[in-house]
Each structure stands twice: as structure tokens, then as C-alpha cells.
Design an enzyme around this catalytic site. Sequence first.
Site, PDB file in Angstrom:
ATOM      1  N   GLN A  63     119.842 -51.176 -12.836  1.00  0.00           N
ATOM      2  CA  GLN A  63     120.585 -52.333 -13.332  1.00  0.00           C
ATOM      3  C   GLN A  63     120.313 -52.397 -14.837  1.00  0.00           C
ATOM      4  OE1 GLN A  63     119.235 -56.249 -12.110  1.00  0.00           O
ATOM      5  NE2 GLN A  63     121.293 -57.137 -12.300  1.00  0.00           N
ATOM      6  N   GLY A 114     121.941 -60.961 -13.197  1.00  0.00           N
ATOM      7  CA  GLY A 114     121.741 -61.855 -12.067  1.00  0.00           C
ATOM      8  C   GLY A 114     121.505 -61.116 -10.768  1.00  0.00           C
ATOM      9  N   ARG A 160      80.152 -38.256  -5.880  1.00  0.00           N
ATOM     10  CA  ARG A 160      81.404 -37.892  -6.540  1.00  0.00           C
ATOM     11  C   ARG A 160      82.278 -37.062  -5.591  1.00  0.00           C
ATOM     12  NH1 ARG A 160      79.360 -35.226 -11.922  1.00  0.00           N
ATOM     13  NH2 ARG A 160      81.606 -34.803 -12.135  1.00  0.00           N
ATOM     14  N   LYS A 213      77.782 -34.052  -6.385  1.00  0.00           N
ATOM     15  CA  LYS A 213      79.169 -33.703  -6.679  1.00  0.00           C
ATOM     16  C   LYS A 213      79.504 -32.353  -6.072  1.00  0.00           C
ATOM     17  CE  LYS A 213      80.409 -31.329  -9.941  1.00  0.00           C
ATOM     18  NZ  LYS A 213      80.923 -29.914 -10.151  1.00  0.00           N
ATOM     19  N   HIS A 247      65.288 -38.867  -4.445  1.00  0.00           N
ATOM     20  CA  HIS A 247      65.332 -39.691  -5.650  1.00  0.00           C
ATOM     21  C   HIS A 247      65.440 -38.872  -6.935  1.00  0.00           C
ATOM     22  CE1 HIS A 247      61.100 -40.163  -3.808  1.00  0.00           C
ATOM     23  NE2 HIS A 247      61.171 -38.959  -4.321  1.00  0.00           N
ATOM     24  N   TYR A 288      70.018 -34.548  -9.585  1.00  0.00           N
ATOM     25  CA  TYR A 288      71.436 -34.234  -9.688  1.00  0.00           C
ATOM     26  C   TYR A 288      71.728 -32.998  -8.860  1.00  0.00           C
ATOM     27  CZ  TYR A 288      75.820 -32.345 -11.362  1.00  0.00           C
ATOM     28  OH  TYR A 288      77.082 -31.823 -11.406  1.00  0.00           O
ATOM     29  N   ASN A 337      64.260 -30.126   1.840  1.00  0.00           N
ATOM     30  CA  ASN A 337      63.753 -31.277   1.087  1.00  0.00           C
ATOM     31  C   ASN A 337      63.832 -30.964  -0.400  1.00  0.00           C
ATOM     32  OD1 ASN A 337      61.913 -33.952   1.409  1.00  0.00           O
ATOM     33  ND2 ASN A 337      61.258 -32.763  -0.358  1.00  0.00           N
ATOM     34  N   ALA A 344      56.526 -27.094  -7.899  1.00  0.00           N
ATOM     35  CA  ALA A 344      56.943 -28.168  -8.803  1.00  0.00           C
ATOM     36  C   ALA A 344      56.916 -27.693 -10.244  1.00  0.00           C
ATOM     37  CB  ALA A 344      56.032 -29.370  -8.634  1.00  0.00           C
TER      38      ALA A 344
END
Length: 471
Positions: free
Chosen positions: A60, A65, A320, A338, A350, A353, A364, A410
Site C-alpha cells: 500500500q 485508509g 555457547r 563452546k 570451575h 574454558y 575430570n 597440574a
Amino acid sequence: MKSALPKVLHPLLGRTLLGHVLAAAAPLGADRTVVVVGHGADQVRGHLAEVDPDAVPVLQARQLGTGHAVRIALDAVPEAAGTVVVINGDVPLLRPETVAALVEAHEGAGAAATVLAAEVPDPTGLGRIVRDAGGRLEQIVEERDATPEQRALREINAGIYAFDVARLRDALGKLSTDNDQGEEYLTDVFGLLRDAGEPVAVHCAPDHVETLGCNDRVELAALRRLLRDRVNEGWMRAGVSILDPHTTWIDVTVTVERDAVIDQNTQLQGATVVGAGATVGPDTTLIDTTVAEGASVVRSHAVGAEVGPRATVGPFAYLRPAAKLAEKAKVGTFVEVKNSEVGAGAKVPHLSYVGDATIGAKANIGAATIFVNYDGVNKHRTVVGEAAFVGCDTSLIAPVEVGAGAYIAAGSAITQDVPPGALGVTRAPQRAIEGWVARKRAGTASAAAAEAARQAREGASGEAGAAREGD
């Protein structure tokens, strides 16, 4: 709306305003759906292509109208016959059942035109339904054209209609622009049909809230709250526990199964699915994420993730896209995952990444472990075998594989594959350079503390020597 986004494309709870209207009309199974577009036409066309590719957009170019809009829509479907339903594009609370009831009442009465009406507490700004002494529809009048007596009426035109196509086409050709706005009003069709002796009818919506539209962001926010309450009530009546409905926002596209618990300050968006007995929240956002039965996601954010049965996530985790947790897997505090699989019973408790990785069952991953997946150009993958143990503060530099049952000491930076059952370690020998602080950091608090400790140690040594001489 004072926005670069066309009004009908503003979102609320998983769909745009237009998307909600299309969803309400879809169960009718119409032969054709035509959407009249004007402002932001290209954006609206693009959205239609995504959410309803079969819908036909009709431009339109000049907004002359509602009657003019319907006329150009019908021109796009010259073969149309039977009943046509016209719906405003900004009524997101409209229920499919109400649209179906309108069509049923219209066709059952053999009417030429039927308007959906509603009794509202405050009719300001809305067109009024004017009835004759016998309660039949006399006319629909816009507020700006209404008399003071008509403005006092609280039965309003919801902007939703059913027409017989042939009689609608004929009446549209007779519309005038003799009104305050100089536009072709679709509502004038009812007066024309009535004057021609055609039957016209009114069908009342069961709840006026369904007919609410919006003209600014304040009204849009009010609609969003009303829809939130409707959605939450529906899930609670279906057996879902929502602990604080006022702070829980669930898109209409989400699925939640019985006995799930949704805690406060939680948002479930997109194609999210929450399984039976799962717990989500508090303070959690899930977007296009699946949470399987019995799983728990606490104070976390997830996008495009899969959380397996009885798995646990959070608090303060970030899942992610393509993060996949198997049964009883654990992703804990301040962990980001991710494009990775975390195997059954595996743990990333804990401060880690995990990117582009496969972690085997029962493995673990120690605190502060980094899966180093990006070399600045390409992403590479890491594999951690079943029941492997990765010590704290480890970097796994992809591409690399840690075999089943292997251990990583470690503090290691692993760049080569570690065979199953082996210990991978890359620590440098530790050295203690005596007197370095006194020489390099003289005058600091550290130097003072070190000197005090040295003197205390020498004093303790002297006392021990005196004690031996006394013996």
C-alpha cells in the site's frame, strides 16, 4: 513507535506483533494469506519470508485508509471466494479460538459482514459499536467522528472482521472519503451493506484483552506483561512450578514439561525445551537450549546448547552454541563451553574454558584449565579420553589428544598427545633465588616482611643451638 523498526516487527515473547497475528490466523487453514505492507515494506517482506513464506505481501504505497488497504489486498487474490477475515497487524494477544469463533458465527448467521467487538473499561481512541433499539448493528464510528453520546459507549470495534468476499468487493467500490481523516474507512462497509438490506452482525470477544493493540512502547510493554502472565499461567496449570511468575519470562515458542521448576529472574527464549523434573534458575537465561529431564541450570546463560539428563550447570556458567553435556555431566562455576561435548559423568567444575573439544565419560578437568583452540587463524580440536584426569592450571594446546585414563600434571602446557594411562607433565624445574627481594625490591613491604622473617628464623635457630649446648 519512534523507531527505525516498523511497528509490526517489534518483538514480544518469541514473535513479532505480526508473527503473533499470523499464528492466531494459521489454524483457520485459509487458502491464501495476504499481508498489506506500507512503512518499512522491505523489512516486513523479509520477515514474512522467514516466518510465513506462503503469505503474500501487498504494497500500500499511499496510506489512504483501511478500506483502501483491504481493496488492494483483494486485488491480489481475484480468485478469492467465500469468507475473508481481516485482522489488524498489532493484536498479539488474539487467540486462534476467538478468530475461529468469529468465522463460525459469521457463516452460521449467513451474514455479509461480521465485526469482532469487545466491552472495554476505557474506550478512548477506539471505534465504537453503535446498535439500534433492537440491539442490531447500526454503524461503526471512529472516535474522532463520533458524537458525545457515541463516545460514551464502551463496546468497541476490535479491528477484526469476517466478510463475504463478493459483497465486500462490491461495498469497497462505494466507499467515500467524507470523514475527518479523508480516508476510506473499512468500517463504512457495514453501513453500506446494512442500507442495502444485507445482514451484518456483531460477535463479542470473550475477553477484551485479546483485542488490545499498541501505538507506542509503553503500550507494547503492557502487552508484553499481559502475554507473560497468560503464558506463565498456562504452564503452571499444565504442571510446571514457576516460583515467581512476575520475574519469569517464557517465549510462546518454548516447551516446558511437567514437574519442571522455573525459579525467579529466569528467561526462556526461542526454541528452548525444559524437560520433566528439570530445575532452571534463579537468574538464568536460556536461548534455543534443551535441558533434559532432571537436569539443573543455576545462574547461567546458554545459547544453542544441550544439557543432558541429570546434568548440572552453574552457577555462573556460559554455554555457547553446540555445547553438549551428556547424562550427569557437570559444568560448574565460571566455566565457558563452546562447540564441545562433555561426556557422561564428566566434570568441568570451575574456572575453565572448553572450546572445540570432546571430553570422554567420567573425565575430570581441573580448575583453570584452558582448551587452547585458536591459533589466530583456525580453530583446532582437543580430545580428552574416558576417565582421564587433567590437573589444575593446565593448557591443552590443540590439536592434541589425552588418552583414556591418562593424567596431566597440574600446571602443564600440553602440546603433544598423551598415551592412555600415561602421565603428561611439562613443568620446568623450580628454583629459589635467595635474597632477590632485598636486592631488587628494597624499601618495599615485601622486603620488610622478608627481613623480619629472616631475623625471626635466625633468632629461632640461635635459641635452638643454645638449648642443645645446655643439654
